[in-house]
Design a protein around this motif. Structure first.
Motif, mmCIF file in Angstrom:
data_model
loop_
_atom_site.group_PDB
_atom_site.id
_atom_site.type_symbol
_atom_site.label_atom_id
_atom_site.label_comp_id
_atom_site.label_asym_id
_atom_site.label_seq_id
_atom_site.Cartn_x
_atom_site.Cartn_y
_atom_site.Cartn_z
ATOM 1 N N GLY A 189 73.417 14.391 81.342
ATOM 2 C CA GLY A 189 72.206 13.670 80.969
ATOM 3 C C GLY A 189 70.940 14.213 81.596
ATOM 4 N N ALA A 190 71.051 15.381 82.254
ATOM 5 C CA ALA A 190 69.873 15.936 82.954
ATOM 6 C C ALA A 190 69.017 16.766 81.994
ATOM 7 N N ASP A 191 67.775 16.989 82.373
ATOM 8 C CA ASP A 191 66.879 17.923 81.688
ATOM 9 C C ASP A 191 67.334 19.327 82.069
ATOM 10 N N ALA A 192 67.996 20.002 81.117
ATOM 11 C CA ALA A 192 68.616 21.300 81.428
ATOM 12 C C ALA A 192 68.044 22.388 80.531
ATOM 13 N N ILE A 230 67.593 29.729 82.542
ATOM 14 C CA ILE A 230 66.694 30.558 83.344
ATOM 15 C C ILE A 230 67.435 31.854 83.653
ATOM 16 N N ASN A 231 66.699 32.788 84.327
ATOM 17 C CA ASN A 231 67.325 34.057 84.753
ATOM 18 C C ASN A 231 67.964 34.765 83.559
ATOM 19 N N ALA A 232 67.152 34.926 82.484
ATOM 20 C CA ALA A 232 67.634 35.667 81.290
ATOM 21 C C ALA A 232 68.896 35.046 80.707
ATOM 22 N N GLY A 233 68.997 33.734 80.843
ATOM 23 C CA GLY A 233 70.120 33.025 80.238
ATOM 24 C C GLY A 233 71.394 33.047 81.072
ATOM 25 N N MET A 234 71.315 33.646 82.261
ATOM 26 C CA MET A 234 72.523 33.735 83.108
ATOM 27 C C MET A 234 72.759 32.452 83.902
ATOM 28 N N THR A 235 71.737 31.608 83.940
ATOM 29 C CA THR A 235 71.829 30.377 84.744
ATOM 30 C C THR A 235 71.219 29.224 83.961
ATOM 31 N N THR A 236 71.774 28.039 84.159
ATOM 32 C CA THR A 236 71.177 26.827 83.593
ATOM 33 C C THR A 236 70.557 26.015 84.719
ATOM 34 N N ARG A 237 69.295 25.630 84.576
ATOM 35 C CA ARG A 237 68.624 24.780 85.569
ATOM 36 C C ARG A 237 68.729 23.329 85.119
ATOM 37 N N PHE A 238 69.295 22.514 85.946
ATOM 38 C CA PHE A 238 69.318 21.062 85.729
ATOM 39 C C PHE A 238 68.174 20.522 86.569
ATOM 40 N N HIS A 239 67.105 20.194 85.877
ATOM 41 C CA HIS A 239 65.782 20.105 86.501
ATOM 42 C C HIS A 239 65.423 18.700 86.995
ATOM 43 N N ASP A 240 64.775 18.686 88.186
ATOM 44 C CA ASP A 240 64.079 17.469 88.628
ATOM 45 C C ASP A 240 65.017 16.255 88.667
ATOM 46 N N GLN A 292 78.870 13.932 91.365
ATOM 47 C CA GLN A 292 77.681 13.102 91.437
ATOM 48 C C GLN A 292 77.180 12.984 92.877
ATOM 49 N N GLY A 293 75.857 13.064 93.026
ATOM 50 C CA GLY A 293 75.216 12.753 94.289
ATOM 51 C C GLY A 293 74.245 11.604 94.061
ATOM 52 N N VAL A 294 73.658 11.129 95.156
ATOM 53 C CA VAL A 294 72.618 10.116 95.046
ATOM 54 C C VAL A 294 71.450 10.480 95.946
ATOM 55 N N ASN A 295 70.290 9.973 95.591
ATOM 56 C CA ASN A 295 69.103 10.079 96.426
ATOM 57 C C ASN A 295 68.606 8.657 96.648
ATOM 58 N N TYR A 296 68.836 8.116 97.869
ATOM 59 C CA TYR A 296 68.345 6.776 98.169
ATOM 60 C C TYR A 296 66.824 6.842 98.267
ATOM 61 N N GLY A 297 66.184 5.911 97.556
ATOM 62 C CA GLY A 297 64.739 5.851 97.665
ATOM 63 C C GLY A 297 64.311 5.475 99.080
ATOM 64 N N ARG A 298 63.056 5.769 99.379
ATOM 65 C CA ARG A 298 62.521 5.435 100.702
ATOM 66 C C ARG A 298 62.667 3.928 100.970
ATOM 67 N N ASN A 299 63.237 3.601 102.126
ATOM 68 C CA ASN A 299 63.369 2.221 102.616
ATOM 69 C C ASN A 299 64.377 1.385 101.838
ATOM 70 N N VAL A 300 65.292 2.059 101.163
ATOM 71 C CA VAL A 300 66.345 1.353 100.409
ATOM 72 C C VAL A 300 67.546 1.113 101.313
ATOM 73 N N TRP A 301 68.014 -0.146 101.327
ATOM 74 C CA TRP A 301 69.201 -0.471 102.122
ATOM 75 C C TRP A 301 70.433 0.233 101.576
ATOM 76 N N HIS A 302 71.185 0.835 102.486
ATOM 77 C CA HIS A 302 72.440 1.515 102.102
ATOM 78 C C HIS A 302 73.384 1.516 103.288
ATOM 79 N N HIS A 303 74.658 1.784 103.001
ATOM 80 C CA HIS A 303 75.627 1.954 104.092
ATOM 81 C C HIS A 303 75.693 3.433 104.422
#
Ligand SMILES: NC(=O)N[C@@H](O)C(=O)O
Ligand code: NI
Length: 161
Positions: free
Chosen positions: A25-28, A31-41, A115-126
């Motif tokens: 579901g990423a913006d993909a 790049i690199n002359a088609g040798m690589t796919t960037r899953f952006h932002d 899958q990874g996650v990015n907790y937003g600033r000041n978000v409660w997490h374990h």
């Protein structure tokens, strides 16, 4: 004791807490002359408060097993914090809404090994919860100290499979 069960990690369900780092579901685009796919932002690194700087770390995490009792939650008032597993195995993500400066009822998500996650600033997490075996995670968060607030729960909350 209150029991919670992990839900599948999806962008929609996790949106109030931060970003899901996932090629699905990423913006993909090529790049690199088609040798690589960037899953952006895939996530927003928010570390500039208080003259912060971005830092990359690796956490080597000892696994837990279910059922697992949540006894504390934490948050980082000055920055986001991203985790991505460096091995293809599932792991647990636990977050909570803020209720007048304390965490609400925790929510658990089962992240896949892609899958990874990015907790937003000041978000409660374990703190990081690996499963099955010792797992390395790539971390992107804020260099420097004084960016941790911990909260001990009055009663543990049990995560069951
Ligand atoms: N202590 C540390 O950097 N780790 C926690 O912030 C965590 O969320 O695992
Ligand atoms: Ni943290």
């Amino acid at each position: 004791m209150q029991i919670i069960r992990p839900a599948p990690l999806t962008r929609a369900a996790f949106a109030p807490f931060g970003d899901v780092i996932d090629t699905d579901g990423a913006d993909a685009f090529p790049i690199n002359a088609g040798m690589t796919t960037r899953f952006h932002d895939l996530a927003t690194v928010d570390v500039a408060a208080g003259a912060g700087r971005p830092a990359i770390a690796i956490f080597r995490s000892t696994p837990v097993s279910l059922p697992f009792d949540i006894a504390l939650m934490e948050r980082h008032p000055l920055a986001s914090q991203a985790f991505f597993p460096l091995a293809p195995r599932p792991w647990l993500v636990v977050v909570a809404d803020d209720e007048a400066g304390r965490p609400g009822t925790p929510l658990a998500f089962l992240a896949t090994g892609a899958q990874g996650v990015n907790y937003g600033r000041n978000v409660w997490h374990h703190p990081l919860l690996a499963l099955e075996s010792v797992t390395d995670f790539l971390i992107v968060d804020r260099g420097g100290a004084d960016n941790l607030e911990e909260f001990s729960l009055e009663a543990p909350v049990r995560i069951e499979g």
